[in-house]
Motif scaffolding. Structure first.
Motif, PDB file in Angstrom:
ATOM      1  N   ILE A  32       8.957  -7.130 -14.751  1.00 15.51           N
ATOM      2  CA  ILE A  32       8.302  -5.910 -13.963  1.00 15.51           C
ATOM      3  C   ILE A  32       6.773  -6.119 -13.449  1.00 15.51           C
ATOM      4  N   ILE A  33       6.215  -6.421 -14.545  1.00 15.27           N
ATOM      5  CA  ILE A  33       4.617  -6.351 -14.479  1.00 15.27           C
ATOM      6  C   ILE A  33       4.301  -7.634 -13.474  1.00 15.27           C
ATOM      7  N   ALA A  34       4.993  -8.727 -13.645  1.00 11.68           N
ATOM      8  CA  ALA A  34       4.856  -9.979 -12.538  1.00 11.68           C
ATOM      9  C   ALA A  34       5.047  -9.733 -11.335  1.00 11.68           C
ATOM     10  N   ALA A  35       6.112  -9.005 -11.151  1.00  9.18           N
ATOM     11  CA  ALA A  35       6.787  -8.518  -9.704  1.00  9.18           C
ATOM     12  C   ALA A  35       5.639  -7.459  -9.092  1.00  9.18           C
ATOM     13  N   ALA A  36       5.009  -6.683  -9.911  1.00  9.67           N
ATOM     14  CA  ALA A  36       3.989  -5.626  -9.483  1.00  9.67           C
ATOM     15  C   ALA A  36       2.713  -6.417  -9.211  1.00  9.67           C
ATOM     16  N   LEU A  37       2.377  -7.292 -10.084  1.00  8.89           N
ATOM     17  CA  LEU A  37       1.179  -8.152  -9.687  1.00  8.89           C
ATOM     18  C   LEU A  37       1.243  -8.891  -8.488  1.00  8.89           C
ATOM     19  N   ALA A  38       2.421  -9.548  -8.450  1.00  7.02           N
ATOM     20  CA  ALA A  38       2.512 -10.390  -7.243  1.00  7.02           C
ATOM     21  C   ALA A  38       2.417  -9.461  -5.959  1.00  7.02           C
ATOM     22  N   SER A  39       3.216  -8.335  -5.847  1.00  7.24           N
ATOM     23  CA  SER A  39       3.136  -7.621  -4.782  1.00  7.24           C
ATOM     24  C   SER A  39       1.472  -6.911  -4.489  1.00  7.24           C
ATOM     25  N   PHE A  40       0.914  -6.770  -5.519  1.00  6.25           N
ATOM     26  CA  PHE A  40      -0.388  -6.266  -5.326  1.00  6.25           C
ATOM     27  C   PHE A  40      -1.311  -7.244  -4.889  1.00  6.25           C
ATOM     28  N   LEU A  41      -1.167  -8.672  -5.353  1.00  9.36           N
ATOM     29  CA  LEU A  41      -1.888  -9.652  -4.864  1.00  9.36           C
ATOM     30  C   LEU A  41      -1.541 -10.273  -3.828  1.00  9.36           C
ATOM     31  N   SER A  42      -0.518  -9.881  -3.025  1.00  7.02           N
ATOM     32  CA  SER A  42       0.081 -10.661  -1.774  1.00  7.02           C
ATOM     33  C   SER A  42      -1.008 -10.348  -0.861  1.00  7.02           C
ATOM     34  N   PRO A  43      -0.938 -11.294   0.619  1.00  7.63           N
ATOM     35  CA  PRO A  43      -1.951 -11.082   1.401  1.00  7.63           C
ATOM     36  C   PRO A  43      -1.639  -9.826   2.131  1.00  7.63           C
ATOM     37  N   ALA A  45      -0.321  -6.973   1.119  1.00 15.33           N
ATOM     38  CA  ALA A  45      -0.111  -5.713   0.379  1.00 15.33           C
ATOM     39  C   ALA A  45      -1.086  -4.769   0.875  1.00 15.33           C
ATOM     40  N   ALA A  46      -2.138  -5.122   1.358  1.00 17.54           N
ATOM     41  CA  ALA A  46      -2.967  -4.359   1.911  1.00 17.54           C
ATOM     42  C   ALA A  46      -2.375  -3.525   3.270  1.00 17.54           C
ATOM     43  N   ASP A  47      -1.880  -4.550   4.127  1.00 17.71           N
ATOM     44  CA  ASP A  47      -1.282  -4.000   5.139  1.00 17.71           C
ATOM     45  C   ASP A  47      -0.070  -3.008   5.104  1.00 17.71           C
ATOM     46  N   ARG A  48       0.839  -3.363   3.971  1.00 21.28           N
ATOM     47  CA  ARG A  48       1.850  -2.312   3.674  1.00 21.28           C
ATOM     48  C   ARG A  48       1.195  -1.166   3.109  1.00 21.28           C
ATOM     49  N   ALA A  52       1.731   2.404   5.114  1.00 19.26           N
ATOM     50  CA  ALA A  52       2.341   3.675   4.351  1.00 19.26           C
ATOM     51  C   ALA A  52       1.357   4.835   4.337  1.00 19.26           C
ATOM     52  N   PHE A  53      -0.165   4.649   4.432  1.00 17.68           N
ATOM     53  CA  PHE A  53      -0.991   5.393   4.416  1.00 17.68           C
ATOM     54  C   PHE A  53      -0.863   6.052   5.909  1.00 17.68           C
ATOM     55  N   ALA A  54      -1.019   5.112   7.047  1.00 19.79           N
ATOM     56  CA  ALA A  54      -0.698   5.511   8.384  1.00 19.79           C
ATOM     57  C   ALA A  54       0.208   6.263   8.805  1.00 19.79           C
ATOM     58  N   LYS A  55       1.566   6.089   8.050  1.00 19.40           N
ATOM     59  CA  LYS A  55       2.898   6.901   8.285  1.00 19.40           C
ATOM     60  C   LYS A  55       2.464   8.278   7.640  1.00 19.40           C
TER      61      LYS A  55
END
Length: 160
Positions: A32-43, A45-48, A52-55
């Motif tokens: 779970i931590i590995a998946a969360a870290l991968a999501s956070f570090l993916s290029p 992630a900031a766009d997602r 979400a903030f824009a929506k």
């Protein structure tokens, strides 16, 4: 593929939630931590996150626009009523002014009590009157329906 061991410190609440999620999903805490870290570090992630903030900001903007529209309607309604009332009200003769003030205080007290009852019940007089006048009109105040008129969804999206 080799893995690196890390010793980290997390908040007790996060640890509890991680334990619950791992048990519920049947996964290891490391995965779970590995998946969360991968999501956070993916290029992207900031766009997602930005999307979400824009929506959310769009939804808040629509809600604010609706509140602003409703407030404008309320202010205009009050102004028209005051102008009408002042136009049709006859002046009170000097001898009757004290009795008129006493009657005004009584009526105002009754108004405040009725307002309190309506607010406590959670019912809207406008909604009640609308339902009496248009009993078959369905939900005029469909706050939960995002496609309803006045819900903040632009007409072109609602009608498409």
């Amino acid at each position: 593929m080799s893995r690196v061991r890390l010793n980290i410190f997390i908040e007790p609440d996060h640890a509890r939630r991680l334990d619950e999620l791992a048990a519920m999903k049947g996964l290891s805490k490391s995965s779970i931590i590995a998946a969360a870290l991968a999501s956070f570090l993916s290029p992207d992630a900031a766009d997602r996150r930005d999307a979400a903030f824009a929506k959310r900001l769009d939804r808040l903007s629509n809600q604010f626009d609706k509140l602003e529209r409703d407030q404008t309607i309320l202010i205009e309604t009050l102004a028209l009523y005051v102008r009408y009332f002042l136009t049709v009200s006859a002046p009170v003769p000097e001898a009757q002014q004290e009795a008129a003030r006493a009657q005004g205080r009584l009526r105002f007290q009754q108004f405040i009590e009725q307002l309190g009852r309506n607010l406590m019940r959670g019912r809207s007089l406008v909604k009640e009157v609308h339902e009496e006048v248009f009993p078959d009109a369905g939900q005029f105040f469909a706050m939960d329906d995002p496609a309803a008129p006045g819900s903040g969804v632009p007409d072109e999206e609602r009608l498409a």
